[in-house]
Motif scaffolding. Structure first.
Motif, PDB file in Angstrom:
ATOM      1  N   ALA A 108       0.823  -1.214   0.000  1.00  0.00           N
ATOM      2  CA  ALA A 108       0.000   0.000   0.000  1.00  0.00           C
ATOM      3  C   ALA A 108       0.852   1.256   0.000  1.00  0.00           C
ATOM      4  CB  ALA A 108      -0.925  -0.013   1.218  1.00  0.00           C
ATOM      5  N   LEU A 109       1.941   1.261   0.769  1.00  0.00           N
ATOM      6  CA  LEU A 109       2.766   2.465   0.875  1.00  0.00           C
ATOM      7  C   LEU A 109       3.489   2.786  -0.429  1.00  0.00           C
ATOM      8  CD1 LEU A 109       4.232   1.869   4.440  1.00  0.00           C
ATOM      9  CD2 LEU A 109       2.532   3.584   3.808  1.00  0.00           C
ATOM     10  N   GLY A 110       3.768   1.753  -1.233  1.00  0.00           N
ATOM     11  CA  GLY A 110       4.457   1.988  -2.500  1.00  0.00           C
ATOM     12  C   GLY A 110       3.523   2.260  -3.663  1.00  0.00           C
ATOM     13  N   GLY A 111       2.251   2.000  -3.491  1.00  0.00           N
ATOM     14  CA  GLY A 111       1.268   2.219  -4.562  1.00  0.00           C
ATOM     15  C   GLY A 111       0.214   1.133  -4.545  1.00  0.00           C
ATOM     16  N   GLY A 112       0.603  -0.072  -4.965  1.00  0.00           N
ATOM     17  CA  GLY A 112      -0.325  -1.199  -4.943  1.00  0.00           C
ATOM     18  C   GLY A 112      -1.055  -1.358  -6.268  1.00  0.00           C
TER      19      GLY A 112
ATOM     20  N   VAL B 236      -6.143  10.426 -11.701  1.00  0.00           N
ATOM     21  CA  VAL B 236      -5.554  11.148 -10.565  1.00  0.00           C
ATOM     22  C   VAL B 236      -4.329  11.926 -11.043  1.00  0.00           C
ATOM     23  CG1 VAL B 236      -4.479  10.855  -8.278  1.00  0.00           C
ATOM     24  CG2 VAL B 236      -6.374   9.357  -8.984  1.00  0.00           C
ATOM     25  N   SER B 237      -4.165  13.130 -10.543  1.00  0.00           N
ATOM     26  CA  SER B 237      -3.006  13.952 -10.911  1.00  0.00           C
ATOM     27  C   SER B 237      -1.715  13.319 -10.382  1.00  0.00           C
ATOM     28  CB  SER B 237      -3.168  15.358 -10.322  1.00  0.00           C
ATOM     29  OG  SER B 237      -1.920  16.006 -10.236  1.00  0.00           O
ATOM     30  N   PRO B 238      -0.600  13.448 -11.137  1.00  0.00           N
ATOM     31  CA  PRO B 238       0.683  12.898 -10.676  1.00  0.00           C
ATOM     32  C   PRO B 238       1.163  13.471  -9.338  1.00  0.00           C
ATOM     33  CG  PRO B 238       0.806  13.418 -13.009  1.00  0.00           C
ATOM     34  CD  PRO B 238      -0.496  13.978 -12.510  1.00  0.00           C
ATOM     35  N   THR B 239       0.639  14.638  -8.940  1.00  0.00           N
ATOM     36  CA  THR B 239       1.059  15.241  -7.667  1.00  0.00           C
ATOM     37  C   THR B 239      -0.005  15.125  -6.571  1.00  0.00           C
ATOM     38  OG1 THR B 239       0.289  17.410  -8.432  1.00  0.00           O
ATOM     39  CG2 THR B 239       2.629  16.896  -8.767  1.00  0.00           C
ATOM     40  N   ALA B 240      -1.144  14.513  -6.870  1.00  0.00           N
ATOM     41  CA  ALA B 240      -2.207  14.385  -5.865  1.00  0.00           C
ATOM     42  C   ALA B 240      -1.840  13.394  -4.775  1.00  0.00           C
ATOM     43  CB  ALA B 240      -3.512  13.970  -6.535  1.00  0.00           C
ATOM     44  N   THR B 241      -0.995  12.420  -5.123  1.00  0.00           N
ATOM     45  CA  THR B 241      -0.438  11.476  -4.160  1.00  0.00           C
ATOM     46  C   THR B 241       1.063  11.393  -4.445  1.00  0.00           C
ATOM     47  OG1 THR B 241      -0.609   9.501  -5.570  1.00  0.00           O
ATOM     48  CG2 THR B 241      -2.570  10.083  -4.270  1.00  0.00           C
ATOM     49  N   ALA B 242       1.790  10.687  -3.603  1.00  0.00           N
ATOM     50  CA  ALA B 242       3.236  10.564  -3.820  1.00  0.00           C
ATOM     51  C   ALA B 242       3.566   9.655  -5.001  1.00  0.00           C
ATOM     52  CB  ALA B 242       3.912  10.032  -2.552  1.00  0.00           C
ATOM     53  N   TYR B 243       2.613   8.857  -5.461  1.00  0.00           N
ATOM     54  CA  TYR B 243       2.813   7.977  -6.619  1.00  0.00           C
ATOM     55  C   TYR B 243       2.673   8.812  -7.894  1.00  0.00           C
ATOM     56  CZ  TYR B 243       2.044   4.190  -9.967  1.00  0.00           C
ATOM     57  OH  TYR B 243       2.140   3.353 -11.051  1.00  0.00           O
ATOM     58  N   PRO B 244       3.775   8.988  -8.662  1.00  0.00           N
ATOM     59  CA  PRO B 244       3.749   9.973  -9.749  1.00  0.00           C
ATOM     60  C   PRO B 244       3.422   9.438 -11.144  1.00  0.00           C
ATOM     61  CG  PRO B 244       6.002   9.271  -9.387  1.00  0.00           C
ATOM     62  CD  PRO B 244       5.133   8.466  -8.451  1.00  0.00           C
ATOM     63  N   HIS B 245       3.384   8.109 -11.323  1.00  0.00           N
ATOM     64  CA  HIS B 245       3.384   7.554 -12.683  1.00  0.00           C
ATOM     65  C   HIS B 245       1.963   7.396 -13.236  1.00  0.00           C
ATOM     66  CE1 HIS B 245       7.527   6.635 -11.579  1.00  0.00           C
ATOM     67  NE2 HIS B 245       7.059   6.002 -10.519  1.00  0.00           N
ATOM     68  N   ARG B 246       1.167   8.419 -13.083  1.00  0.00           N
ATOM     69  CA  ARG B 246      -0.267   8.337 -13.373  1.00  0.00           C
ATOM     70  C   ARG B 246      -0.585   8.196 -14.853  1.00  0.00           C
ATOM     71  NH1 ARG B 246      -3.177   6.948  -8.955  1.00  0.00           N
ATOM     72  NH2 ARG B 246      -2.238   7.886  -7.115  1.00  0.00           N
ATOM     73  N   LYS B 247       0.258   8.732 -15.695  1.00  0.00           N
ATOM     74  CA  LYS B 247      -0.050   8.743 -17.128  1.00  0.00           C
ATOM     75  C   LYS B 247       0.505   7.523 -17.862  1.00  0.00           C
ATOM     76  CE  LYS B 247      -2.103  12.542 -16.298  1.00  0.00           C
ATOM     77  NZ  LYS B 247      -3.562  12.473 -16.052  1.00  0.00           N
TER      78      LYS B 247
END
Length: 461
Positions: free
Chosen positions: A139-143, A359-370
C-alpha cells in the motif's frame, strides 16, 4: 521470549528472537534468498506499543533498525546485519464496516488473508496478486493489481494510516494521518514507499462491493511474439476500465506468451472484449469463465507459486506502446536468457478512463499516473554460481529497453539505478524530502534507497 532489557532504558516487548534461538534462522530469512543477513535481534510485534518500544530501544542504543511486513523487499531493504528487525507480521487483524464501506487492516496481513477476510463480507480492496506479500509495503508503495483500472491503486483507497514515528532525540510516538490531521504524511504514504517515515501499524481503506468476476487466460507459442505483444499493448489501455490485463513473455526455453485478465462483468462480455487478442497469432489455449472473486485471486496467485528462491527484478513504465525495435529487444534478451526462469511481465494501468490515470501525478506521492503499462523484468535462480550472470542479464536488459520506457515502481526497487529518486518519485521527490525532514529529522528510518533528509547521494547508506 516475552521481553528483553538492559538495566536502564526501554524494554523490548513482543515475541523476541535472538541469535542462538532455534527459530533465529527461520526468523531472519528474507523472501529473496539472494540476501542472508544476521540481525542482532528480531522483534515480532503484536501491538502498536511493541513497535513504539522497539523504535525507542533502537534509538537509545544507536542500533540500526529495519521494518518488515511480508519480507518481500526485492533488494533486501527490510533486513540488516547487526541491527534490529521490527517485524509486524503478527499484527494481522482485519475488521470490515460494510455500512461505511471501509476496512481497518493491520499492517502485517498478507494479501491472501486480506482478500479472504474482506470476501467474507463480500467486499474487495484493489491490491496485488502475490498471496504472501504484506499489505503494508504494498500500500505504501502504490499497490497495483487487477482492479486498478476501475478502482485505482491500493494507495488511492487509503483513507487513514496509524504510524509510529521517531520523536525527540530518543523517543517514538504514534500518530494518525488522514485528510484532517497530518495530511502531508497521508499524502506521502500514498506511494512514498515503505519504511521511509516510520512504522505503519494500521490502515483504513475504502472497500468496494464484489461478488463474481470473469477471468481469462490466453496462451500462444513464442513465434507469435511480434504479433501478440504489439496487439496487447494497443488493446489493453483502450478496452473498458472494468478490465485489467497482463501479458508475460517467458524465456525461449519455455516458449510461451500468456495474457490474463479480470473483468467486472460476464464471461459473454469478456469473450467479446478479448476478440482482438484471439484473432492475433495462433492461440493454443484459451480459458474464459465467471468465478467468485475470491477464486479469481487464487487463480492469479498461482503464477507466484513454486518460484526459484533467488531473484533479481527491475521495473519500468510504458507511456506508449513499444515500437518494433522495443519488441525486438524483448525477443533478443529472452532468446538468450540465463535460464528458463526469466521473463518479462506487463500489466495495463492507464487509458480508457482508468482510475489510475484520472488522478493527478502530484495528488499522491505515486507519480506515474499517465503510464499505460508497467513492466517487470526478472531472472530467478537457485545456485550462487548463477547469480552474477542473472543479475547482469537483468541490468543489460533494462539498459537496452530504456529508450522506450521510463522510471521504475518503488515496489520493484533496483540498487543498480543511480538516479532512483527520479525513477521512483519523479516530480514528487522534493516534497517527499520535506516531509521526511518533518517526521524523521534524525533519519532513523534509513536504508540504501530511503528518502534522504539532506541532499541526495546515489551511494547513501
Amino acid at each position: 521470549m516475552a521481553q528483553s532489557r538492559r538495566k536502564t532504558g526501554t524494554r523490548l516487548t513482543g515475541r523476541i528472537v535472538l541469535p542462538g534461538s532455534p527459530t533465529y534462522n527461520k526468523a531472519r530469512m528474507e523472501f529473496n534468498r539472494r540476501f542472508s543477513k544476521f540481525p542482532r535481534v528480531i522483534v515480532f510485534c503484536r501491538r502498536t506499543q511493541d513497535v513504539v518500544h522497539a523504535v525507542k530501544w533502537a534509538r537509545e542504543r544507536g542500533v540500526r533498525l529495519r521494518v518488515r511486513s511480508g519480507r518481500h523487499s526485492y533488494e533486501g531493504f527490510s533486513s540488516v546485519n547487526g541491527g534490529i528487525i521490527i517485524d509486524v507480521s503478527e499484527m494481522n487483524k482485519v475488521q470490515v464496516d460494510r455500512k461505511r464501506m471501509v476496512a481497518h487492516v493491520q499492517t502485517g496481513n498478507p494479501l491472501a488473508r486480506v482478500y479472504r477476510k474482506l470476501w467474507n463480507k463480500r467486499v474487495a480492496l484493489p491490491a496485488g496478486t502475490a498471496p504472501d506479500v504484506g499489505v503494508g509495503g504494498l500500500a505504501l508503495g502504490g499497490g497495483i493489481g487487477l482492479l486498478s483500472r476501475k478502482y485505482g491503486l491500493t494507495c488511492d483507497n487509503l483513507l487513514q494510516v496509524k504510524m509510529v514515528v521517531a520523536s525527540g532525540r530518543f523517543g517514538a510516538k504514534t500518530i494518525i494521518a488522514n485528510k484532517k490531521k497530518h495530511s502531508d504524511l497521508l499524502w506521502a504514504s500514498r506511494g512514498g514507499g515503505g519504511g521511509n517515515f516510520g512504522v505503519a501499524a494500521d490502515y483504513t481503506f475504502r472497500v468496494r462491493p464484489i461478488k463474481t468476476v470473469s477471468i481469462y487466460s490466453i496462451t500462444w507459442r513464442w513465434r507469435d511474439l511480434e504479433k501478440v505483444f504489439p496487439a496487447w499493448q494497443r488493446w489493453a489501455p483502450s478496452v473498458t476500465n472494468r478490465l485489467t490485463s497482463t501479458i508475460e513473455v517467458a524465456a525461449r526455453q519455455v516458449g510461451t506468451i500468456v495474457s490474463t485478465g479480470q473483468l467486472l462483468g460476464s464471461a459473454k462480455e469478456l469473450r467479446r472484449l478479448i476478440r482482438p487478442l484471439l484473432r492475433t497469432g495462433t492461440p493454443v489455449k484459451v480459458i474464459v469463465r465467471t468465478v467468485p472473486f475470491i477464486e479469481a485471486t487464487r487463480f492469479f496467485a498461482e503464477a507466484d507459486l513454486n518460484l526459484e528462491p533467488k531473484f533479481k527484478i527491475t521495473g519500468a513504465y510504458g507511456f506508449h506502446p513499444l515500437p518494433r525495435d522495443g519488441v525486438r529487444v524483448i525477443r533478443e534478451f529472452l532468446s538468450k536468457a540465463p535460464n528458463k526462469h526469466s521473463s518479462v511481465w506487463s500489466q495495463s494501468l492507464g487509458g480508457a478512463g482508468s482510475a489510475v490515470s484520472r488522478v493527478s501525478p502530484t495528488a499522491t506521492a505515486y507519480p506515474h499516473r499517465k503510464a499505460e503499462t508497467i513492466y517487470e523484468l526478472s531472472a530467478r535462480w537457485r545456485n550462487n554460481r548463477e547469480q552474477q550472470r542473472n543479475i547482469q542479464w537483468v541490468e543489460k536488459f533494462r539498459k537496452a529497453l530504456s529508450p522506450y520506457v521510463k522510471g521504475d515502481y518503488v515496489n520493484f526497487p533496483d540498487l543498480q539505478i543511480k538516479n532512483w529518486p527520479k525513477a521512483y518519485y519523479g516530480v514528487n521527490f522534493a516534497r517527499l524530502k520535506k516531509i521526511k525532514r518533518k517526521y524523521d529529522p534524525h533519519n532513523v528510518f534509513r536504508f540504501a534507497q530511503s528518502i534522504p533528509v539532506k541532499s541526495f547521494r546515489s551511494n547513501s547508506r
